[in-house]
Motif scaffolding. Structure first.
Motif, PDB file in Angstrom:
ATOM      1  N   GLU A  10       0.832  -1.210   0.000  1.00 32.31           N
ATOM      2  CA  GLU A  10       0.000   0.000   0.000  1.00 32.31           C
ATOM      3  C   GLU A  10       0.870   1.265   0.000  1.00 32.31           C
ATOM      4  N   LYS A  11       1.919   1.260   0.797  1.00 34.62           N
ATOM      5  CA  LYS A  11       2.791   2.435   0.863  1.00 34.62           C
ATOM      6  C   LYS A  11       3.519   2.639  -0.461  1.00 34.62           C
ATOM      7  N   LEU A  12       3.966   1.551  -1.085  1.00 37.34           N
ATOM      8  CA  LEU A  12       4.641   1.666  -2.377  1.00 37.34           C
ATOM      9  C   LEU A  12       3.697   2.221  -3.436  1.00 37.34           C
ATOM     10  N   ALA A  13       2.472   1.690  -3.480  1.00 37.08           N
ATOM     11  CA  ALA A  13       1.491   2.158  -4.464  1.00 37.08           C
ATOM     12  C   ALA A  13       1.184   3.635  -4.260  1.00 37.08           C
ATOM     13  N   ASP A  14       1.085   4.047  -3.009  1.00 36.02           N
ATOM     14  CA  ASP A  14       0.808   5.452  -2.709  1.00 36.02           C
ATOM     15  C   ASP A  14       1.966   6.342  -3.170  1.00 36.02           C
ATOM     16  N   ARG A  15       3.185   5.880  -3.001  1.00 33.79           N
ATOM     17  CA  ARG A  15       4.351   6.690  -3.365  1.00 33.79           C
ATOM     18  C   ARG A  15       4.482   6.875  -4.875  1.00 33.79           C
ATOM     19  N   VAL A  16       4.014   5.886  -5.657  1.00 35.66           N
ATOM     20  CA  VAL A  16       4.125   6.012  -7.116  1.00 35.66           C
ATOM     21  C   VAL A  16       2.812   6.452  -7.751  1.00 35.66           C
ATOM     22  N   GLY A  17       1.747   6.585  -6.944  1.00 35.26           N
ATOM     23  CA  GLY A  17       0.504   7.164  -7.444  1.00 35.26           C
ATOM     24  C   GLY A  17      -0.373   6.240  -8.256  1.00 35.26           C
ATOM     25  N   CYS A  18      -0.480   4.975  -7.862  1.00 38.01           N
ATOM     26  CA  CYS A  18      -1.411   4.071  -8.533  1.00 38.01           C
ATOM     27  C   CYS A  18      -1.984   3.107  -7.505  1.00 38.01           C
ATOM     28  N   SER A  19      -2.934   2.280  -7.915  1.00 40.72           N
ATOM     29  CA  SER A  19      -3.553   1.358  -6.979  1.00 40.72           C
ATOM     30  C   SER A  19      -2.647   0.167  -6.713  1.00 40.72           C
ATOM     31  N   SER A  20      -2.825  -0.461  -5.553  1.00 39.72           N
ATOM     32  CA  SER A  20      -2.033  -1.652  -5.212  1.00 39.72           C
ATOM     33  C   SER A  20      -2.276  -2.768  -6.213  1.00 39.72           C
ATOM     34  N   ARG A  21      -3.539  -2.932  -6.617  1.00 37.15           N
ATOM     35  CA  ARG A  21      -3.869  -4.005  -7.565  1.00 37.15           C
ATOM     36  C   ARG A  21      -3.162  -3.800  -8.895  1.00 37.15           C
ATOM     37  N   HIS A  22      -3.192  -2.551  -9.403  1.00 41.25           N
ATOM     38  CA  HIS A  22      -2.534  -2.275 -10.686  1.00 41.25           C
ATOM     39  C   HIS A  22      -1.023  -2.482 -10.581  1.00 41.25           C
ATOM     40  N   LEU A  23      -0.428  -2.015  -9.492  1.00 37.41           N
ATOM     41  CA  LEU A  23       1.025  -2.149  -9.334  1.00 37.41           C
ATOM     42  C   LEU A  23       1.422  -3.624  -9.234  1.00 37.41           C
TER      43      LEU A  23
END
Length: 250
Positions: A156-169
């Motif tokens: 979740e933190k990684l997805a937030d840092r790159v600006g996309c959803s966890s599922r997409h990442l």
């Protein structure tokens, strides 16, 4: 073993060229680290998908030389239009890559006598094949974040840092790396532990947490479970002999 870095045009995609020589039958163990390798002997060629457990490569040719092209995590799709999730924990022939120019490459490699000439041949082929068509900038940014944290950032933190959803990442990771974010982070965490163990630890009780250099493991039982999951429990106490060179700071 010989290891050589690639030319400047490939420095962000190819980690190294490697050559191993053996005078008897042996097993070459590779610790999971998210990298991929094209592996050649004088009679065959193989592509190693992303491994979740230690991969033991049999070296069976007497007095034989084995040559490899070692790719950074996420770099294979710069050269080959493949879904890395279909190659997890598997070793394929090079036909899997569906690139005609690479067929029977082992024959051309072993027509060259020296390690340097073999590298030059592969660099020419890879430079011609390399493309940015499938390049995703935020994948590189996510990988950088994982490396910097030693594999200890949540999805979740990684997805937030790159600006996309966890599922997409996670879908991007499966496609380009062949592992989920969580699984890849676990590989990085384990290799970070092995590296710290080599640099700061002792080898009398292996595995064991090296004091403050716990690499994100909560306790020894957590570490042992991770060892078993990646098939590392049989490693020699001298882990620096077996750990991935990709994460080894020697």
């Amino acid at each position: 073993m010989k290891l050589a870095r690639p030319c400047k045009a490939l420095e962000n995609t190819v980690y190294a060229f490697v050559q191993v020589r053996t005078d008897r039958t042996a097993i070459y163990p590779i610790v999971p680290d998210g990298t991929n390798i094209l592996f050649f002997s004088s009679c065959r060629e193989s592509f190693g998908g992303t491994q979740s457990k230690i991969l033991e490569i049999p070296l069976t040719i007497p007095d034989g030389e084995y040559f490899g092209i070692w790719f950074y995590p996420g770099a294979m799709r710069r050269f080959f239009n493949i879904d890395l999730s279909e190659a997890s924990d598997t070793v394929f022939g090079l036909d899997f890559l569906e690139v005609p120019v690479f067929r029977n490459l082992h024959e051309r490699i072993y027509d060259e006598v020296s390690f340097e000439n073999r590298i030059s041949l592969c660099e020419r082929l890879l430079t011609r094949t390399q493309s940015n068509a499938g390049f995703i900038a935020y994948l590189d940014h996510t990988l950088s974040q994982i490396y910097q944290s030693g594999g200890n950032l949540s999805v979740e933190k990684l997805a937030d840092r790159v600006g996309c959803s966890s599922r997409h990442l996670n879908r991007i990771f499966q496609l380009h790396i062949g592992a989920s974010i969580k699984a890849f982070s676990q590989m990085v965490r384990m290799n970070s532990f092995l590296n710290n163990k080599y640099r700061y630890g002792t080898y009398s009780s292996f595995p064991a947490l090296p004091g403050q250099y716990d690499s994100g493991f909560f306790d020894q039982s957590h570490l042992i479970r991770a060892f078993k999951k990646q098939g590392l429990q049989s490693l020699s106490p001298f882990v620096q002999e077996f750990m991935s060179d990709f994460y080894n700071s020697k």
